[in-house]
Design an enzyme around this catalytic site. Structure first.
Site, mmCIF file in Angstrom:
data_model
loop_
_atom_site.group_PDB
_atom_site.id
_atom_site.type_symbol
_atom_site.label_atom_id
_atom_site.label_comp_id
_atom_site.label_asym_id
_atom_site.label_seq_id
_atom_site.Cartn_x
_atom_site.Cartn_y
_atom_site.Cartn_z
ATOM 1 N N HIS A 1 -17.338 5.739 -6.705
ATOM 2 C CA HIS A 1 -18.684 6.323 -6.639
ATOM 3 C C HIS A 1 -18.995 7.131 -7.897
ATOM 4 O O HIS A 1 -19.201 8.339 -7.852
ATOM 5 C CB HIS A 1 -18.821 7.186 -5.379
ATOM 6 C CG HIS A 1 -18.874 6.373 -4.134
ATOM 7 N ND1 HIS A 1 -18.436 6.832 -2.919
ATOM 8 C CD2 HIS A 1 -19.312 5.100 -3.915
ATOM 9 C CE1 HIS A 1 -18.602 5.873 -2.011
ATOM 10 N NE2 HIS A 1 -19.126 4.830 -2.596
ATOM 11 N N CYS B 1 -6.542 1.938 -0.725
ATOM 12 C CA CYS B 1 -5.628 3.064 -0.902
ATOM 13 C C CYS B 1 -4.597 3.055 0.229
ATOM 14 O O CYS B 1 -4.962 2.881 1.398
ATOM 15 C CB CYS B 1 -6.416 4.372 -0.871
ATOM 16 S SG CYS B 1 -5.383 5.842 -0.827
ATOM 17 N N HIS C 1 -20.544 5.444 5.126
ATOM 18 C CA HIS C 1 -19.607 5.515 4.006
ATOM 19 C C HIS C 1 -18.643 4.334 4.114
ATOM 20 O O HIS C 1 -18.216 3.969 5.205
ATOM 21 C CB HIS C 1 -18.842 6.839 4.043
ATOM 22 C CG HIS C 1 -17.987 7.077 2.842
ATOM 23 N ND1 HIS C 1 -16.758 6.469 2.680
ATOM 24 C CD2 HIS C 1 -18.170 7.849 1.738
ATOM 25 C CE1 HIS C 1 -16.232 6.859 1.533
ATOM 26 N NE2 HIS C 1 -17.068 7.702 0.941
ATOM 27 N N GLU D 1 -15.491 3.847 3.531
ATOM 28 C CA GLU D 1 -14.227 4.073 4.234
ATOM 29 C C GLU D 1 -14.441 4.113 5.741
ATOM 30 O O GLU D 1 -13.666 3.526 6.508
ATOM 31 C CB GLU D 1 -13.570 5.379 3.773
ATOM 32 C CG GLU D 1 -12.229 5.633 4.453
ATOM 33 C CD GLU D 1 -11.643 7.002 4.150
ATOM 34 O OE1 GLU D 1 -10.968 7.573 5.027
ATOM 35 O OE2 GLU D 1 -11.837 7.515 3.030
ATOM 36 N N THR E 1 -10.467 10.326 5.206
ATOM 37 C CA THR E 1 -9.444 10.968 4.375
ATOM 38 C C THR E 1 -9.965 12.073 3.469
ATOM 39 O O THR E 1 -9.206 12.966 3.085
ATOM 40 C CB THR E 1 -8.730 9.924 3.493
ATOM 41 O OG1 THR E 1 -9.697 9.268 2.661
ATOM 42 C CG2 THR E 1 -7.995 8.898 4.342
ATOM 43 N N SER F 1 -20.998 10.138 -4.589
ATOM 44 C CA SER F 1 -19.668 10.591 -4.173
ATOM 45 C C SER F 1 -19.720 11.589 -3.018
ATOM 46 O O SER F 1 -20.192 12.721 -3.165
ATOM 47 C CB SER F 1 -18.936 11.238 -5.364
ATOM 48 O OG SER F 1 -17.724 11.820 -4.941
ATOM 49 N N SER F 2 -19.209 11.162 -1.865
ATOM 50 C CA SER F 2 -19.135 12.035 -0.687
ATOM 51 C C SER F 2 -18.176 13.194 -0.965
ATOM 52 O O SER F 2 -18.472 14.357 -0.685
ATOM 53 C CB SER F 2 -18.654 11.227 0.519
ATOM 54 O OG SER F 2 -18.527 12.030 1.660
#
Length: 291
Positions: free
Chosen positions: A40, A96, A128, A130, A166, A225-226
């Site tokens: 991001h 990841c 999001h 993820e 995460t 970017s969260s």
């Protein structure tokens, strides 16, 4: 003016691994198609695009038969891998390891809750990448919680299993866990599993201390970017003179007027070269103000 770049800011292990995998694949020649932005951060995405990476969406998969598809660190649900196999798409999986482990935890949580009539909830940002990957691990519904108000979605008369994206805030996760136990008909039926990545979460305390050391702080991160939003707020709480930019060109010299020290830091999706660029922009602005 003293300018210092935070040596603990920048890409986390999972993002470093993904970028390395992408550069290796691009070095072999040809186009690599990333399913969503690899990170991001617009500037880093553009750098990789110059090397031959192209960003695509799930809607583009049907046209990618015979091509190479890159799964970024955020991970994907099993349906994505099944679709790629069916379409003859080669997959480069850079999920990841911490996220992959959490995906397995989500499956295990559902297996534990299913015979009990329980619910699985996850602290995370709706939509999001993820979180989409996590909630897509099983067909059973996983309840996404963003704020304490979202806890009203839960049935407190039934067992609850809470996990976390995460990159979420430990403080928020702990607060929600306490609220769930408080409201539960039977607290012994509540399972709280802290699945927050410590390489990421440990930065909150570090950035609190880092930001407080300077007259002004420039926080560099991508708009999407969260993790960046969370960490920037950490900086701003520690130092009200904290400012968020995506690249050095966005620096407003007024922010650093009369500052004798400036700290440069960023998110887990911020490349070191962008923080160095921001530091150079601060240095140039400082020189102009002196003259």
């Amino acid at each position: 003016m003293r300018i210092e770049i935070d040596d603990k800011s920048g890409f986390c292990f999972g993002v470093v691994r993904a970028i390395t995998e992408a550069e290796r694949a691009l070095g072999e020649g040809g186009t690599v198609y990333s399913l969503g932005d690899i990170v991001h951060n617009r500037m880093e995405v553009q750098r990789l695009e110059r090397l031959g990476m192209r960003t695509v969406t799930h809607a583009d998969l049907a046209a990618l038969g015979g091509c190479r598809l890159f799964i970024r660190a955020h991970g994907e649900p099993p349906t994505t891998y099944a679709a790629a196999r069916e379409l003859g798409i080669g997959v480069i999986d850079a999920t990841c390891p911490v996220v992959a482990q959490l995906q397995r935890r989500v499956v295990a949580a559902h297996e534990q809750m299913r015979p009990l009539g329980g619910q699985v909830a996850i602290l995370g940002k709706r939509g999001h990448a993820e979180v989409v990957g996590l909630t897509g691990q099983v067909p059973d519904p996983t309840i996404v919680i963003e704020t304490e108000a979202d806890l009203d979605q839960l049935d407190f008369g039934r067992p609850i299993y809470l996990l976390s994206q995460t990159t979420q805030s430990i403080a928020l996760f702990n607060r929600l866990g306490e609220a769930i136990r408080r409201r539960a008909a039977d607290p012994s039926q509540i399972t709280i599993a802290d699945t927050i990545c410590r390489q990421v979460s440990g930065r909150e305390q570090h950035l609190t201390e880092f930001a407080a050391r300077f007259d002004a702080v420039i926080f560099v991160c991508g708009r999407k970017s969260s993790n960046g939003k969370v960490l920037f707020e950490v900086c701003r709480r520690a130092n009200p003179r904290s400012y968020n930019i995506e690249e050095g060109g966005e620096l407003d010299p007024a922010w650093i007027a009369d500052a004798r020290s400036v700290g440069i830091c960023g998110a887990t999706s911020t490349p070191k070269w962008l923080m160095e660029e921001a530091a150079e922009a601060v240095r140039r602005a400082g020189e102009k103000m002196k003259n």
